[in-house]
Design an enzyme around this catalytic site. Structure first.
Site, mmCIF file in Angstrom:
data_model
loop_
_atom_site.group_PDB
_atom_site.id
_atom_site.type_symbol
_atom_site.label_atom_id
_atom_site.label_comp_id
_atom_site.label_asym_id
_atom_site.label_seq_id
_atom_site.Cartn_x
_atom_site.Cartn_y
_atom_site.Cartn_z
ATOM 1 N N ARG A 128 0.832 -1.206 0.000
ATOM 2 C CA ARG A 128 0.000 0.000 0.000
ATOM 3 C C ARG A 128 0.863 1.251 0.000
ATOM 4 N NH1 ARG A 128 -4.005 0.973 4.461
ATOM 5 N NH2 ARG A 128 -2.240 0.351 5.741
ATOM 6 N N SER A 192 7.535 -4.861 7.294
ATOM 7 C CA SER A 192 7.162 -5.786 8.374
ATOM 8 C C SER A 192 7.954 -7.089 8.346
ATOM 9 C CB SER A 192 5.663 -6.070 8.305
ATOM 10 O OG SER A 192 4.949 -4.867 8.344
ATOM 11 N N ASP A 246 5.538 -3.100 11.520
ATOM 12 C CA ASP A 246 4.093 -2.888 11.673
ATOM 13 C C ASP A 246 3.645 -2.893 13.133
ATOM 14 O OD1 ASP A 246 4.663 -5.589 11.869
ATOM 15 O OD2 ASP A 246 2.993 -6.265 10.644
#
Length: 506
Positions: A128, A192, A246
């Site tokens: 994203r 992450s 994350d």
């Protein structure tokens, strides 16, 4: 189940009824009066009862290995606590399985953060790009605009250059879409995967997880790889301020709403925790004042064999068939990426024993990864009737009976319950450490949480919370769902870093 007997009032019939109920307590067996029949028929009934009891015993024995005693869970908590300490000490950190990676995030939001920021979020099969607008003051707010891009398998497992070129192509598409291609905005990169950081904007990849295997990345600075890919494209420039995990983004997002939030938990495709640690306890970083967020990377807990006593043969089969055998053992017992595969291994074993699917192992059941963790969440829903469970199995190409559906539901329950309990035991070790750090008898603290397993599974969150309460009774823990920690959190970390940098310059 209905069985026929010759005379319901006979002493023999009553004894038979007692025997069957004792041997098969989980089956509701009703007896019908038969006008014909013989001792042979009664013997057949007894044989059926013994067969059912034998099958039940086999199923219970297989699932018993997933039942953890209170002693098992206390032991997990104690061992996790020891591994946290090993990761913090300079002498033992190189060999620690829980890496306790410093993030160089030294502050949480104070409400004065403001401006426009870009966020990148790479942690799974989707990538994203976000534009985040933060407003401060009495009407503080965070507004986000984002676009999701797929990461094809051939990119995930191709070369590092191909992966980062793909990421930059996605960024270019987003900037074009938002009409901001010329703006040089501060950027936070949620990456992450385990990284060893030398500063907030330098992160060396320790090793891939979650299905990624891109070459020439491990041991390299991912921020440098991103900058080089941006240079190769030569269309725009970005101010990369922070690379974050994350879990850290999750903690920061919840910390924006609740100052008591000093722990971030991910319970989704992966499993991980971060928390604010006192600098004086972090031997691998210079300085004794203040706090720094530590990315525990607790998924590697047990890689040294310390929890082998609770690993089952199914865990070992899943581990051996993974992309990183021998690594991330705790994550492979607690995270969404692996729970469905554990269930599939159990179902194969039950079928081999003739206890499921009429003893026939279908090609579907032989297919690795076919039983996704989302099916556990659906099957374990209290509102789902057995007929609907059967439909889910049929969608997977599994020709099942209602009895099969009952057994599959039991298997899913055993695997997910153990995952939640193990996750709770690990988290109890972290909150207890926080309590001792503060030197208080009773600690009130908030844990920011993100991840599909926690959010979507019907029982996981409840079991996890109960386990933390039981194993850390002196801690009053509030769980707060994160609203997009990976995107919003990265922007907040970038904003806090810019604020602290400005203070340092002045």
């Amino acid at each position: 189940m209905e069985l026929c007997i010759k005379h319901t009032l006979s002493k023999y019939a009553k004894r038979l009824h007692k025997v069957v109920r004792r041997l098969v307590p989980n089956c509701d067996v009703r007896f019908l009066l038969s006008e014909s029949g013989s001792g042979k028929g009664a013997a057949m009934v007894t044989a059926v009862a013994y067969r059912l009891a034998s099958q039940r015993k086999q199923i219970d024995e297989i699932l018993a290995s997933f039942k953890l005693s209170k002693e098992n869970l206390r032991e997990v908590k104690t061992k996790m606590r020891a591994e946290l300490e090993y990761g913090l000490k300079k002498e033992t950190q190189p060999n620690a399985t829980v890496k306790m990676l410093p993030t160089y995030v030294c502050g949480t939001p104070d409400g004065t953060e403001k401006g426009k920021f870009l966020s990148l979020d790479l942690g799974g099969t989707n990538f994203r790009v976000l534009l985040v607008k933060i407003r401060s003051g009495r009407r503080k707010s965070v507004r986000m605009y984002n676009k999701i891009f797929a990461i094809p398998l051939e990119i995930m497992q191709g070369t590092g250059e191909e992966l980062f070129d793909h990421i930059v192509q996605c960024i270019a598409d987003f900037l074009e879409y938002m009409g901001i291609k010329g703006a040089r905005l501060p950027l936070g990169f949620t990456f992450s995967f385990p990284c060893r950081q030398a500063s907030i904007d330098k992160g060396t990849l320790v090793g891939w997880t979650k299905g990624f295997k891109a070459t020439d990345c491990e041991g390299e600075d991912v921020v440098d790889m991103l900058r080089e890919a941006i240079k190769r494209r030569n269309e725009f420039d970005l101010d990369i301020v922070a690379v974050v995990n994350d879990t850290v983004g999750t903690m920061m997002t919840c910390g924006y709403e609740d100052p008591n939030c000093e722990i971030g938990l991910i319970a989704g495709t992966g499993s991980n925790v971060c928390y604010m640690e006192d600098m004086k306890n972090i031997e691998v970083v210079e300085g004794n004042e203040g706090k720094m967020c530590i990315n525990t990377e607790w998924g590697g807990f047990g890689d040294n064999g310390c929890i082998d006593n609770i690993r089952t043969k199914y865990d070992k089969e899943v581990d051996e068939g993974s992309l990183n055998p021998g690594k991330q053992r705790y994550e492979k017992m607690t995270s969404g990426m692996y729970l469905g595969e554990i269930v599939r291994q159990i179902l194969i074993d039950l079928t081999k024993h003739g206890l499921l699917f009429r003893g026939q192992i279908s090609e579907t059941l032989r297919t690795r990864g076919i039983f996704e963790t989302k099916f556990l969440s659906q099957i374990e829903s209290d509102r789902l009737a057995l007929l609907q469970v059967r439909r889910i199995l049929q969608q997977l190409g599994l020709d099942s009976t209602c009895d099969d559906s009952i057994i599959v539901k039991e298997v899913c329950g055993a695997v997910s319950r153990r995952a939640a309990q193990l996750c709770g035991a690990g988290l109890a070790a972290v909150v207890e450490k926080k309590r001792e750090n503060r030197g208080v008898e009773h600690l009130k603290i908030t844990v920011g949480v993100d991840g599909t397993l926690y959010k979507l599974h019907p029982h996981f969150s409840r079991i996890l919370r109960e386990m933390v309460k039981e194993l850390a009774p002196q801690c009053d823990v509030t769980f707060m769902l994160s609203e997009d920690g990976s995107g919003k959190g990265a922007a907040l970390i970038t904003a806090v870093a810019k604020r602290l940098h400005s203070i340092g310059e002045n």
